[in-house]
Design an enzyme around this catalytic site. Structure first.
Site, PDB file in Angstrom:
ATOM      1  N   GLY A  30       0.856  -1.761  -0.523  1.00 26.74           N
ATOM      2  CA  GLY A  30      -0.220  -0.153   0.314  1.00 26.74           C
ATOM      3  C   GLY A  30       0.639   0.940  -0.109  1.00 26.74           C
ATOM      4  O   GLY A  30       1.855   1.289  -0.397  1.00 26.74           O
ATOM      5  N   CYS A  31       0.651   2.471   0.326  1.00 23.76           N
ATOM      6  CA  CYS A  31       1.189   3.519   0.954  1.00 23.76           C
ATOM      7  C   CYS A  31       2.581   3.524   1.132  1.00 23.76           C
ATOM      8  O   CYS A  31       2.684   3.015   2.916  1.00 23.76           O
ATOM      9  CB  CYS A  31       0.251   4.566   1.529  1.00 23.76           C
ATOM     10  SG  CYS A  31       0.932   6.226   1.900  1.00 23.76           S
ATOM     11  N   PHE A  32       3.653   3.816   0.698  1.00 21.70           N
ATOM     12  CA  PHE A  32       5.021   3.635   1.508  1.00 21.70           C
ATOM     13  C   PHE A  32       5.700   4.326   1.789  1.00 21.70           C
ATOM     14  O   PHE A  32       6.821   3.707   3.219  1.00 21.70           O
ATOM     15  CB  PHE A  32       5.926   3.394   0.271  1.00 21.70           C
ATOM     16  CG  PHE A  32       5.877   4.195  -0.715  1.00 21.70           C
ATOM     17  CD1 PHE A  32       5.849   6.065  -0.736  1.00 21.70           C
ATOM     18  CD2 PHE A  32       7.013   4.578  -2.312  1.00 21.70           C
ATOM     19  CE1 PHE A  32       5.377   6.940  -1.085  1.00 21.70           C
ATOM     20  CE2 PHE A  32       6.774   5.579  -3.381  1.00 21.70           C
ATOM     21  CZ  PHE A  32       5.937   6.725  -2.230  1.00 21.70           C
ATOM     22  N   TRP A  33       4.446   5.235   3.072  1.00 22.75           N
ATOM     23  CA  TRP A  33       5.516   5.873   4.036  1.00 22.75           C
ATOM     24  C   TRP A  33       5.649   5.280   5.166  1.00 22.75           C
ATOM     25  O   TRP A  33       6.530   5.169   6.143  1.00 22.75           O
ATOM     26  CB  TRP A  33       4.174   6.989   4.246  1.00 22.75           C
ATOM     27  CG  TRP A  33       4.605   8.179   2.578  1.00 22.75           C
ATOM     28  CD1 TRP A  33       5.824   8.360   2.134  1.00 22.75           C
ATOM     29  CD2 TRP A  33       3.309   9.227   1.881  1.00 22.75           C
ATOM     30  NE1 TRP A  33       4.910   9.414   1.032  1.00 22.75           N
ATOM     31  CE2 TRP A  33       3.873   9.889   1.258  1.00 22.75           C
ATOM     32  CE3 TRP A  33       2.249   9.571   3.002  1.00 22.75           C
ATOM     33  CZ2 TRP A  33       3.193  10.723   0.744  1.00 22.75           C
ATOM     34  CZ3 TRP A  33       1.508  10.367   2.116  1.00 22.75           C
ATOM     35  CH2 TRP A  33       1.901  11.010   1.034  1.00 22.75           C
ATOM     36  N   PRO A  36       5.093   1.569   5.682  1.00 26.90           N
ATOM     37  CA  PRO A  36       6.329   0.972   6.148  1.00 26.90           C
ATOM     38  C   PRO A  36       7.414   1.246   6.163  1.00 26.90           C
ATOM     39  O   PRO A  36       8.635   0.230   6.934  1.00 26.90           O
ATOM     40  CB  PRO A  36       5.202  -0.125   4.731  1.00 26.90           C
ATOM     41  CG  PRO A  36       4.659   0.420   4.381  1.00 26.90           C
ATOM     42  CD  PRO A  36       4.053   1.567   4.804  1.00 26.90           C
TER      43      PRO A  36
END
Length: 230
Positions: free
Chosen positions: A28-31, A33
């Site tokens: 999903g959104c990489f921020w 993780p």
């Protein structure tokens, strides 16, 4: 780098590793993780970018068929690939179709061993959740680094801490390759164990006032009282 300059680096960045491995994951959104993995012991550096698509040189605005991806280098003597996959499946929802292609759940394996572990982890997750896992398992081909404003996103929401680390690492590459920076990005996002955070605080290269700022953010996230917008 001159030996004197090396001695001024955060203690966490003066550690050497005999061998490292790389993991490339899309969840999903990489921020979020990047912060999650950055706080994990054994993770040496993190970066976000794009992988899995067919177009060259994607950007956040021209992502096309690529996936938002986090890539990390880790010390296998401290954390195993299987343990990273446990966190992967514990911190996103891989049982539903993504609302956009860029948020697809995927594991990009770098070796046959990683592929085997990925498929085993999927089977384990399906047994635990009693649902079909939608995560794609793909051979790693290429990773395109995202724009600098997307790197260490959680840390960029706390300017006082960010500015102090940027004084140590004014060059983008060195900043993004720093273990201390990756760890602070994770801690400011509320990830990691409190006991380890307290032990590592003095090795992050931060002054005492900024250490207290970081501590306040970590504790606020832990309590669910977010002092800044994620």
């Amino acid at each position: 780098m001159h030996p004197l300059e090396e001695n001024r680096l955060p203690a966490l960045d003066q550690i050497t590793y005999p061998a490292t491995q790389t993991a490339t994951l899309a969840m999903g959104c990489f921020w979020g993780p990047e912060a999650l993995f950055g706080a994990m012991p054994g993770v040496i550096r993190t970066r976000v970018g794009f992988a899995g698509g067919s177009t060259e040189n994607p950007t956040y605005r021209t992502i096309a068929d690529h996936l938002e991806t986090v890539q990390l280098d880790f010390d296998p003597d401290q954390v195993t690939y299987a343990q990273l996959l446990e966190q992967f499946f514990a911190h996103h929802t891989p049982t539903k179709e993504p609302r956009k292609r860029q948020y697809t759940s995927a594991i990009f394996y770098h070796s046959p061993e990683q592929e085997q572990l990925a498929r085993k982890a999927i089977k384990t997750a399906e047994e635990r959740l009693q649902q079909k896992i939608m995560t794609e398992v793909l051979a790693y081909e290429q990773f395109y680094l995202a724009e600098e404003r997307h790197q260490k996103w959680k840390l960029r929401r706390v300017p006082a801490v960010l500015n102090e680390l940027q004084k140590i690492y004014p060059q983008e590459e060195a900043f993004n390759n720093s273990t201390a920076v990756a760890r602070v990005n994770g801690y400011v996002g509320g990830h990691g164990e409190k006991e380890r955070f307290m032990e590592e605080m003095g090795s992050l290269g931060l002054s005492y006032p900024i250490q207290q700022t970081l501590l306040a953010h970590f504790l606020a996230q832990e309590l669910g009282d977010f002092p800044f917008k994620a």
